[in-house]
Design a protein around this motif. Structure first.
Motif, short mmCIF file in Angstrom:
data_model
loop_
_atom_site.label_atom_id
_atom_site.label_comp_id
_atom_site.label_asym_id
_atom_site.label_seq_id
_atom_site.Cartn_x
_atom_site.Cartn_y
_atom_site.Cartn_z
N ASP A 253 0.83 -1.20 0.00
CA ASP A 253 0.00 0.00 0.00
C ASP A 253 0.87 1.25 0.00
OD1 ASP A 253 -2.55 1.47 0.30
OD2 ASP A 253 -1.71 1.99 2.27
N ASN A 254 1.89 1.26 0.81
CA ASN A 254 2.77 2.44 0.91
C ASN A 254 3.53 2.69 -0.39
OD1 ASN A 254 4.06 4.56 2.65
ND2 ASN A 254 5.89 3.41 2.09
N ASN A 255 3.97 1.65 -1.04
CA ASN A 255 4.81 1.80 -2.24
C ASN A 255 4.02 1.97 -3.54
OD1 ASN A 255 7.13 1.60 -0.75
ND2 ASN A 255 7.37 -0.58 -1.09
N HIS A 256 2.78 1.49 -3.59
CA HIS A 256 2.08 1.46 -4.87
C HIS A 256 0.76 2.21 -4.91
CE1 HIS A 256 5.04 -1.32 -6.36
NE2 HIS A 256 4.85 -2.08 -5.30
N HIS A 257 0.15 2.49 -3.77
CA HIS A 257 -1.19 3.05 -3.80
C HIS A 257 -1.32 4.40 -3.10
CE1 HIS A 257 -2.45 -0.76 -5.41
NE2 HIS A 257 -1.86 -1.36 -4.40
N ARG A 258 -0.46 4.70 -2.17
CA ARG A 258 -0.56 5.92 -1.39
C ARG A 258 0.16 7.07 -2.07
NH1 ARG A 258 1.37 5.47 4.57
NH2 ARG A 258 -0.26 3.95 4.42
N PRO A 259 -0.49 8.24 -2.14
CA PRO A 259 0.20 9.42 -2.70
C PRO A 259 1.39 9.82 -1.82
CG PRO A 259 -2.15 9.83 -2.45
CD PRO A 259 -1.85 8.53 -1.78
N HIS A 260 2.47 10.28 -2.44
CA HIS A 260 3.67 10.68 -1.72
C HIS A 260 3.91 12.18 -1.92
CE1 HIS A 260 5.14 6.63 -0.66
NE2 HIS A 260 4.49 6.27 -1.76
N THR A 261 4.22 12.87 -0.85
CA THR A 261 4.44 14.32 -0.93
C THR A 261 5.65 14.64 -1.79
OG1 THR A 261 5.68 14.28 1.14
CG2 THR A 261 3.35 14.81 1.28
N GLY A 262 6.66 13.78 -1.79
CA GLY A 262 7.84 14.02 -2.62
C GLY A 262 7.57 13.93 -4.11
N ARG A 263 6.43 13.40 -4.47
CA ARG A 263 6.05 13.28 -5.89
C ARG A 263 4.81 14.12 -6.19
NH1 ARG A 263 7.77 9.39 -9.16
NH2 ARG A 263 5.69 9.25 -10.03
#
Length: 54
Positions: A39-49
């Motif tokens: 979930d963290n690597n593939h589905h959750r939006p990341h602020t750095g991106r």
């Protein structure tokens, strides 16, 4: 001095995964951690991106 990114990750991992689950055994822990990691690597939006998923 510790790396800020690693410290941030460990805090998030602890707060969102380790503190939320009581692991019955090692197999259960590996399964729940793998689910969180996916979930963290593939589905959750990341602020750095700019809030995009990887």
């Amino acid at each position: 001095m510790q790396n800020g990114f690693v410290g941030s990750f460990i805090g998030r991992f602890r707060g969102e995964c380790l503190n939320e689950h009581l692991f019955a055994n090692l197999r259960n822990a590996r399964s729940l951690i793998a689910t969180w990691r996916d979930d963290n690597n593939h589905h959750r939006p990341h602020t750095g991106r700019d809030e995009l998923t990887p």
